[in-house]
Write an enzyme that holds these catalytic residues in place. Structure first.
Site, PDB file in Angstrom:
ATOM      1  N   SER A  36       0.868  -1.170   0.000  1.00  0.00           N
ATOM      2  CA  SER A  36       0.000   0.000   0.000  1.00  0.00           C
ATOM      3  C   SER A  36       0.903   1.218   0.000  1.00  0.00           C
ATOM      4  CB  SER A  36      -0.878  -0.035   1.261  1.00  0.00           C
ATOM      5  OG  SER A  36      -2.051   0.705   1.106  1.00  0.00           O
ATOM      6  N   LYS A  90     -15.098  -7.138  -4.300  1.00  0.00           N
ATOM      7  CA  LYS A  90     -16.159  -6.809  -5.243  1.00  0.00           C
ATOM      8  C   LYS A  90     -16.109  -5.312  -5.562  1.00  0.00           C
ATOM      9  CE  LYS A  90     -18.954  -4.359  -3.766  1.00  0.00           C
ATOM     10  NZ  LYS A  90     -19.092  -2.997  -3.135  1.00  0.00           N
TER      11      LYS A  90
HETATM   12  P1  NAP Z   1     -10.468   2.910  -0.191  1.00  0.00           P
HETATM   13  O1  NAP Z   1     -10.287   2.883   1.282  1.00  0.00           O
HETATM   14  O2  NAP Z   1     -10.766   4.219  -0.847  1.00  0.00           O
HETATM   15  O3  NAP Z   1      -9.208   2.318  -0.959  1.00  0.00           O
HETATM   16  C1  NAP Z   1      -8.485   1.189  -0.545  1.00  0.00           C
HETATM   17  C2  NAP Z   1      -6.994   1.413  -0.751  1.00  0.00           C
HETATM   18  O4  NAP Z   1      -6.647   1.233  -2.113  1.00  0.00           O
HETATM   19  C3  NAP Z   1      -6.547   2.816  -0.427  1.00  0.00           C
HETATM   20  O5  NAP Z   1      -6.306   2.943   0.957  1.00  0.00           O
HETATM   21  C4  NAP Z   1      -5.302   2.995  -1.256  1.00  0.00           C
HETATM   22  O6  NAP Z   1      -4.189   2.632  -0.477  1.00  0.00           O
HETATM   23  C5  NAP Z   1      -5.493   2.020  -2.389  1.00  0.00           C
HETATM   24  N1  NAP Z   1      -5.727   2.762  -3.639  1.00  0.00           N
HETATM   25  C6  NAP Z   1      -6.737   3.617  -3.894  1.00  0.00           C
HETATM   26  N2  NAP Z   1      -6.626   4.107  -5.152  1.00  0.00           N
HETATM   27  C7  NAP Z   1      -5.540   3.542  -5.669  1.00  0.00           C
HETATM   28  C8  NAP Z   1      -4.909   3.645  -6.928  1.00  0.00           C
HETATM   29  N3  NAP Z   1      -5.382   4.421  -7.899  1.00  0.00           N
HETATM   30  N4  NAP Z   1      -3.785   2.911  -7.153  1.00  0.00           N
HETATM   31  C9  NAP Z   1      -3.298   2.111  -6.200  1.00  0.00           C
HETATM   32  N5  NAP Z   1      -3.859   1.987  -4.968  1.00  0.00           N
HETATM   33  C10 NAP Z   1      -4.979   2.687  -4.724  1.00  0.00           C
HETATM   34  O7  NAP Z   1     -11.590   1.888  -0.663  1.00  0.00           O
HETATM   35  P2  NAP Z   1     -12.394   0.788   0.164  1.00  0.00           P
HETATM   36  O8  NAP Z   1     -13.614   1.390   0.742  1.00  0.00           O
HETATM   37  O9  NAP Z   1     -11.495   0.037   1.054  1.00  0.00           O
HETATM   38  O10 NAP Z   1     -12.912  -0.112  -1.065  1.00  0.00           O
HETATM   39  C11 NAP Z   1     -12.028  -0.942  -1.790  1.00  0.00           C
HETATM   40  C12 NAP Z   1     -12.852  -2.021  -2.472  1.00  0.00           C
HETATM   41  O11 NAP Z   1     -13.567  -2.755  -1.466  1.00  0.00           O
HETATM   42  C13 NAP Z   1     -13.915  -1.472  -3.433  1.00  0.00           C
HETATM   43  O12 NAP Z   1     -13.995  -2.279  -4.568  1.00  0.00           O
HETATM   44  C14 NAP Z   1     -15.199  -1.540  -2.620  1.00  0.00           C
HETATM   45  O13 NAP Z   1     -16.347  -1.739  -3.453  1.00  0.00           O
HETATM   46  C15 NAP Z   1     -14.945  -2.764  -1.766  1.00  0.00           C
HETATM   47  N6  NAP Z   1     -15.722  -2.752  -0.513  1.00  0.00           N
HETATM   48  C16 NAP Z   1     -15.761  -1.629   0.259  1.00  0.00           C
HETATM   49  C17 NAP Z   1     -16.557  -1.618   1.402  1.00  0.00           C
HETATM   50  C18 NAP Z   1     -16.638  -0.397   2.312  1.00  0.00           C
HETATM   51  O14 NAP Z   1     -17.424  -0.420   3.257  1.00  0.00           O
HETATM   52  N7  NAP Z   1     -15.869   0.645   2.088  1.00  0.00           N
HETATM   53  C19 NAP Z   1     -17.311  -2.739   1.754  1.00  0.00           C
HETATM   54  C20 NAP Z   1     -17.197  -3.888   0.972  1.00  0.00           C
HETATM   55  C21 NAP Z   1     -16.392  -3.871  -0.161  1.00  0.00           C
HETATM   56  P3  NAP Z   1      -2.797   3.456  -0.602  1.00  0.00           P
HETATM   57  O15 NAP Z   1      -3.134   4.888  -0.939  1.00  0.00           O
HETATM   58  O16 NAP Z   1      -2.154   3.269   0.725  1.00  0.00           O
HETATM   59  O17 NAP Z   1      -2.061   2.773  -1.728  1.00  0.00           O
END
Ligand code: NAP
Length: 306
Positions: A36, A90
């Protein structure tokens, strides 16, 4: 059997809320690395560069990708080309074709690829599927209304191309629907509400064959609603609370409810798939989203800001 090493990629909201605790509680898995740019987990070797991780850690045969969908493909493709098994959050990708390409790569190498759908592991989903299996479906309706500011605070990627907008939660409902209905349905029409300053819809109303409809809205404050109601030839089933509560004809019904949480169940399934050298790739929920974005009538609505 000894626990296998696994690495988590993208240490953000869902990785910290669900993946890290599920792996910690599992006898099958050891969290051996994170990759990350900013995130990390205490006590676990942290990499910021995926290529460096792959080069330095041949002892980690499995990676679980928790990134948003758009950046995910490049990581998944690289991992498979380097001989690692891959588990995908997902929705499994930004497009259908890229997931099909991952499946082809995994199959050619005998590697596991698992497109997870966490909502299918909710407690009452399997009992609902069991109950519906011999029924004739007369009508079904999904109501999936939640507050994007509460569940995705500041996550602008959900409104960027490929972020899916309200389909990010809506696809969870579609993952349940496609799992519990005894016959498949197909989309016949959609209305999509796009904020004037955004690339993805904030609300969607869908119509499917078989008298199935859906109402997704990301502007709901107060009580949140994640319900699926199915009218059959022999009673009405309701799945509430995102697949966790089952009612038949308005009365609570238990059935053979899963006792495992959603993410522990996903990691238990990944164990089975890796042991069997198998793949599980199901794009049915994402087909409906792609079809809605293809067929949907676009309505412009108020600008949205977090
Ligand atoms: P998030 O916190 O916005 O992103 C997860 C991590 O991905 C970020 O902390 C970032 O880590 C990395 N990232 C983001 N954009 C990136 C990029 N362009 N290139 C490389 N790394 C990147 O998102 P999230 O809510 O965890 O969701 C991630 C996935 O899980 C999605 O597909 C979502 O549908 C799924 N999901 C989310 C939830 C929820 O409640 N949020 C529930 C179920 C499933 P770094 O900046 O440290 O690299």
């Amino acid at each position: 059997m000894a626990a296998r090493n696994i690495a988590l990629v993208g240490i953000g909201k869902i990785a910290l809320d669900q993946h890290v605790p599920a792996i910690a509680a599992s006898p099958d898995w050891t969290l051996a690395a994170t990759i990350s740019r900013k995130g990390a987990v205490d006590g676990v070797p942290a990499y910021t560069d995926f290529a460096a991780f792959l080069a330095e850690r041949p002892d980690v045969p499995v990676v679980s990708l928790c990134l948003p969908p758009v950046p995910r493909f490049a990581y998944a493709e690289t991992a498979l080309l380097q001989g690692r098994h891959v588990m995908l959050e997902k929705p499994p990708g930004a497009t259908l074709a890229e997931v099909q390409e991952l499946e082809r790569l995994a199959a050619a190498r005998g590697l596991t690829l698992y497109t997870t759908w966490h909502s299918r592991m909710a407690h009452a989903v399997q009992p609902a599927r069991d109950w519906l299996t011999d029924k004739v479906i007369r009508r079904a309706h999904i109501t999936w209304r939640e507050d994007v500011r509460k569940w995705h605070p500041g996550q602008d990627w959900v409104f960027e191309p490929g972020g899916m907008g309200v389909f990010d939660p809506g696809i969870n409902a579609l993952s349940i629907l496609t799992h519990i209905l005894p016959q498949p349905v197909h989309l016949t029409g959609a209305e999509l509400e796009f904020p004037a300053n955004r690339q993805t819809p904030i609300a969607a109303r869908l119509a499917f064959s078989g008298n199935v409809t859906a109402d997704f809205d990301w502007r709901q404050t107060g009580p949140q609603t994640w319900d699926i109601e199915v009218e059959t030839d022999r009673g009405v089933l309701a799945l509430r609370m995102g697949g966790n509560v089952l009612e038949i004809d308005g009365q609570p019904a238990a059935g053979q409810a899963s006792i495992m949480g959603e993410y522990p169940a996903l990691y238990a399934r990944m164990t089975e798939l890796v042991q069997a050298g198998a793949r599980e790739v199901d794009l049915a929920p994402m087909v409906h989203v792609a079809d809605a974005l293809t067929l949907g009538r676009r309505i412009l609505t108020d600008p949205f800001d977090f």
